[in-house]
Structures are given as C-alpha cells and as structure tokens.
Design an enzyme around this catalytic site. Sequence first.
Site: not given
Lengths: 183, 183
Positions: A7, A68, A141
């Site tokens: 992330d 991501e 996260d």
Amino acid sequence: MRVLGVDPGLTRCGVGVVEGVAGRPLTMLGVGVVRTPADAELGLRLVAVEQGIERWLDEHRPEFVAVERVFSQHNVSTVMGTAQASAVAMLCAARRGIPVALHTPSEVKAAVTGSGRADKAQVGAMVTRLLRLDAPPKPADAADALALAICHIWRAPAHNRLQRAVAQHTAKASESSWKGRTA
Amino acid sequence: MRVLGVDPGLTRCGVGVVEGVAGRPLTMLGVGVVRTPADAELGLRLVAVEQGIERWLDEHRPEFVAVERVFSQHNVSTVMGTAQASAVAMLCAARRGIPVALHTPSEVKAAVTGSGRADKAQVGAMVTRLLRLDAPPKPADAADALALAICHIWRAPAHNRLQRAVAQHTAKASESSWKGRTA
C-alpha cells in the site's frame, strides 16, 4: 503462491506477505510498515522506501508483488508521493523479474469484503478473519497491504501463472534489448 | 558546477548535462533521451528508465541533478507516468548522495527566456543560443532537460553548495539510521 502486497506511501508504506491459493485458507507470513521521515528530502525518502522494500523482498522472496493502483483524481496533496512510492515498489520487484500487479482500491475492497465501498474498519475486520489473526493489523496501511495480497491470490490464478512466465522472460530479454536505448 | 537535467517521462525521458557557473558561458556535455516501449509492463519501463539514468550518471558524474517538478493538475492521462519516472530519477541521484533539485516548468522557462509562459520553440531557441549549439536539440524533451540544468546553475549558487553538503551528509547518515525503520 506467495504475494507481497504494497500500500504505497512516503510517510507510511504498508507491506504484507500472504501465502496460499484460491479456495484454501490463507497464511500471513509478515506485515509491517516502511516509514520515512516527513522532513527528509524527497530523494532520500525514496531511497529509504527502496531499502525497506528490498528487505521485504529479500526476507520473503514473493512470487508476485501487488501494488495499489494510484489515481490522479485522489487527494492532490498526497497523490504525487503515493505515485512516487509505488514507482519505487514496482521498480524493486521488476528488477528481480517478479511480476507486478496493480489493483484498484475498489477491487481490493470488493475482494475481501464483497463491497467495493467498504470502509477501513470492514477491510481490517475481514483481513483479520481471513488470515485468522488475533486483532486487525495496525496501522490501516498494513491491513490494506494484506488485503491487496489476498485480492491478488483470489483473482485469476491461471492468469497469474501466465503473467509470471512472461515477466521473467521479459526481464531477461530487457537486460540486453534495453541496453543502448539511450539515444 | 556540473548538472544533469531530467525532463521526466516514461515514453521519453529527456536528459542533458551542462557545466558552468552563473555569469560565465555554459558548456553542454551531453544530451539525449531515455526511451521505453509504451507496450511494455510498467515495472519493466521503470527498470529501463533506471538503467538509462544510471548510465548518464556513470558517464557524466554530475554534482547536481535537476528534475522538473510534476504537478498533479497536469494532464491526468500522463501525470502518473511522469511522477513515476521522476521518482526513479530522484532515487538514482539520491542513492549516490547527489543532491536533487526540483524546478517548476515556469521557473525553467523564466530562467532561460525571461518569461514563465514561453513556448517550446522559444525555450529551444534560447537553449541553442546559451549553449552555442548549431541547432535546437530534438526532441523537445531533450531541450527541456538542458533548460532545467541551465536553470539550476543560474539559481542561487551559494544555496547549491550548502544543499550539496547537506545531501552528502544525510546520505551517509541515512545508511545507518534508516536501517531497522521497517516496523
């Protein structure tokens, strides 16, 4: 299949490693956050992200890296840092011939909660359940990185095998063909 | 002072090396473009940008790297690739302890033409004149990279010396202090 989920972020870059195959219980092999000081120069923060990602790749030897996908419509003040951190993660993986997959936040949420609009708490709860953890990973996260890895394992396993073969082939080929591309 | 200017991009990343000091005639040491195939996977394109930038750093050993500052308000379809290519350029420089400076397109245009709103042709014409070239460097990305390097040389030389000292000091310190930052 072993997947490192990332992330991306400059201040906090979530990382999580999940092993398993679709349809079987999954195992978490590691979770954490690569942090860089907000007051450091941008170049040095990118170096710190690189060092952190490299350590996770060294330690866990994932077969895939799932990052991501960053959209430029996002929060303007943080999107550039996110894009830059994601570039470093993709670079580290591709240098080793590890295929990189990008998944959108809605794809990840839909994969682990059934809804592309799920909130952070719901994602954290499902990650905890799916990986049989005692508590949701903190910060968010870190949980999101695990959700990315889970999403990747569950999406099109056959396609993943093909992608892996292509990436390894291309990485080898690129070492020769891209030399001399500087015009 | 020797500066590598980088006009970041995934398809064409302009690079140009200029040597000189403010108030004296400048010398171009090299100019070119690092290209990556638009149909390649993003991770591999970033690896190709890295390899290209590394070759320019190896060959010219610049004391500074000047990169165009990317804004998220720019063209949405290309801004992510630009941000990612700029991250790779900054990473390559910072890893070597070379200070990285970001200059906005208007700062660069104002530095070489006197107007922050100058068009590409005007920038190309002034780069040609200032570096005493026979013709404007092509493509425009290459000329822009030279303009970035010129802009950097002309802006605050004293500040540059300070920045260089800090970057080298920080790069050394980061090797120890950032180890173990993975939580």
